[in-house]
Structures are given as structure tokens and as C-alpha cells.
Design an enzyme around this catalytic site. Sequence first.
Site: not given
Ligand SMILES: *Cc1c(COP(=O)(O)O)cnc(C)c1O
Length: 395
Positions: A61, A211, A114, A186
Amino acid sequence: MSKSSSDNPGKRRVRTRLAHAGRDPARYHGFVNMPVYRGSTVLYPDVAAIREKKLEYTYGRRGTPTIRALEDAVTELEGGELTVLTPSGLNAIACALLTLVAAGDHILVTDSTYQPTRKICDNLLSRLGVETTFYNPLVGNEIADLVRDNTRLVYVESPGSQTFEMQDLPAIAEVARSRGLPVIADNTWATPLYCNPLALGADMVINAGTKYFGGHADANLGSVTTGARLADQLKLTHGDMGICPGPEDVFLCLRGLRTMAVRLEQHRLSALEMARWLDAQPEVARVLHPGLESDPGHALWQRDFTGSSGLFSVILKPASDEAIAAMLDGLELFGMGFSWGSYESLVIPFDPSSYRTATVWQSEGPALRFHIGLEDVEDLKADLGEGFKRLTAAR
Ligand SMILES: *Cc1c(COP(=O)(O)O)cnc(C)c1O
């Protein structure tokens, strides 16, 4: 959780770093790639080792060589001191926020964030006694007017999810620094390849590895990268919450990084071409893409970013729900689904007026968000061209 291991990564250019960061073949029998380490228990050689707590790995972990390799790579790419990995991008956001807040605090979050981030604020943080003010993404240094005595952080996301407003991160960060407030950014849209928020004044950077790190819609992962000042705090919160990402997903994101520069270059070029093509269609009122010269955020994008990715939105001229459905339901190459950043093209209808609270969303008609994948753009244009015919016929 580990510090960047490279001797002087700053000297190497980013494409070189993508190919080499977080790799050490000599330690793994010469194999080019880091193996997928699975496991919970790590065996100690003797009692002295348990007492001295000197082992590099102590428990599954708490990290494995596979996890550490991706942490090192992301730390190096973002120019930070420490990265922690999480099972999703959203979990990275929750981990970063919970690192910095306590009951009675107030935080500032962009209205363009988001949507699930907004939910963390409205649900989890609100229940813990943390109040959120959502602010106009275009606020710039006037963020100063919103800072209270109990304000603890500023959260930015540039460009904004779905609506793509560019934020003046350096201006916001300057105000935040003068008040001693950390800034969380972000960076999922740009990736560390096209923007380094830490260099622009942010203190913590989020990436949804789901992504573009992964890039193939087959993994879920998040990361938080920070400078030295908040590293211990972040590590503690991450450890206390028992956050550990899945080994396979970590491996897939590490592998994805190796090709991220070439993939993103194609996403960038294809998305720009599709955005310009869409802008010229009679059914389209506006395109929201900061890489376009006509975009209101273009100057900020040009100043702070070195590229644009495959995600942007379009505002259509007024059209009925039925006409939108006729257009989208018949598309053959554009899938409809959340998430993005993979090799395939996507489209999704959205309505920001349903969730914004600090700003009123005004638009000429319905909105569509596109992710432009790695298909040939001529085929994508043909598919959308047929879609526009169905839209017009059903209007
Ligand atoms: C998709 C996304 C997230 C979250 O990612 P997940 O892996 O789907 O939880 C956070 N910020 C942005 C801008 C996103 O497009």
C-alpha cells in the site's frame, strides 16, 4: 512517493524525458520496461531491518517499484519535488484538497471546474465544515476581493472543463502568495508537456492520468505533484487515507507516457483543424478552443502554454433536442461517452447553465464537447458533415 531520481533532468528536453524518466533497466535485468509489481507484504531480512525502518519498500500500500517509477516520471515532467498517485483523477483532487483544509476553513474554486470537483466541495467538504466560494474564472488579480481571514486555498483549472475559459494563473498565484495561500491547479487538459503550473506559481498540480498519460481508455489513474514546501503534508494525507492505485493501471500510464508526445502532437494538429472546420459550418455559432486566434483566452494561452490538446467545445445555433439527437445518434466515428484523452474521437452534449453558480452561462444555442482522436480528419469531417445534414433536416 519519492523524490525525482534523475541527476539533472532540467538539462534534457521534454521528449527525451518522456522516453527516459522513471526507468532504470540495469536494476531489472536489462529489461527496458519496469515490471508490474503486485503485492501487499514485503519481507524484511531480519529484526534489525524492522526496527531501523530502513527498507525502501515496506508494504504494498505504501508503494512499489512500479508506482515509484511513475511518480518519479511525473515529478520530473512537472518540475516538482514529490508526486503521489491515486486510483483516479478525482481521487487526486480529493487528496489535494483534504491535505490543505480543516473544519471552519473557506476555499476559492473556479466556477469552470470539472463538475465532480464541484461535488467534492458541495458534498464532502461542506459536510466537514469547509465552505466553498465558486469564483468567476476570468477573475485574475481581483481574486483578492474574495479572500477571507479563513480562506485556505485557491483552486484553478485552465482552460475550464467544457467551457474552456483561460485563467490568469500567474496573476491569481501572485495574490495567493501575498496572502500565504497555496494554489492547486488541474493540468489534465494540457498535461505537463504543454503547461507546467508549478512554474507559473501553483503549489500543487493535478493530472488525471486516465486521460493522456494512459491514452487508450483502458486505465484509471490520478497524480498530485507538489514542491518541497507541501510535500510532507501531502505524503501524510495520502498515507493516512490508504490510497494506492492499481498496479496494472500504473503500468499502462507509465507505458503511455513514452508515446505521449507523438500522440499529443497529432491530437493538437487534428483538433485545431477540426475546430477551424467546425467554426466555418453554418450550423455553428462559436468554437471554444484557446488555441484559436479568435478565442478570448488566446493571449493567455499563448503566454502560458506551449501547445493545445484534443478537447474543445462548440456552441451551435439554436436547435431542438430532437435535432441534436438526430445529429449525434447517427454519427459513426464519434462515440458518446465521458472521459477523453484516448485515441478515439468523442462528442457529448452539455449545458453549463445547469450547474454554474458564480457566473451566468450565456450561449446562442446548445453546446457540444468534442475530443478529437487519432483518426484521419477527412473521415471525421465527413462523419460530422452528415451529422449536420441530419441536424438541419430535423430542425
Ligand atoms: C477526467 C478529469 C478528471 C478526473 O479524472 P478521473 O480519472 O476520471 O477521475 C479531473 N479533471 C479533469 C479536468 C478531467 O477531465
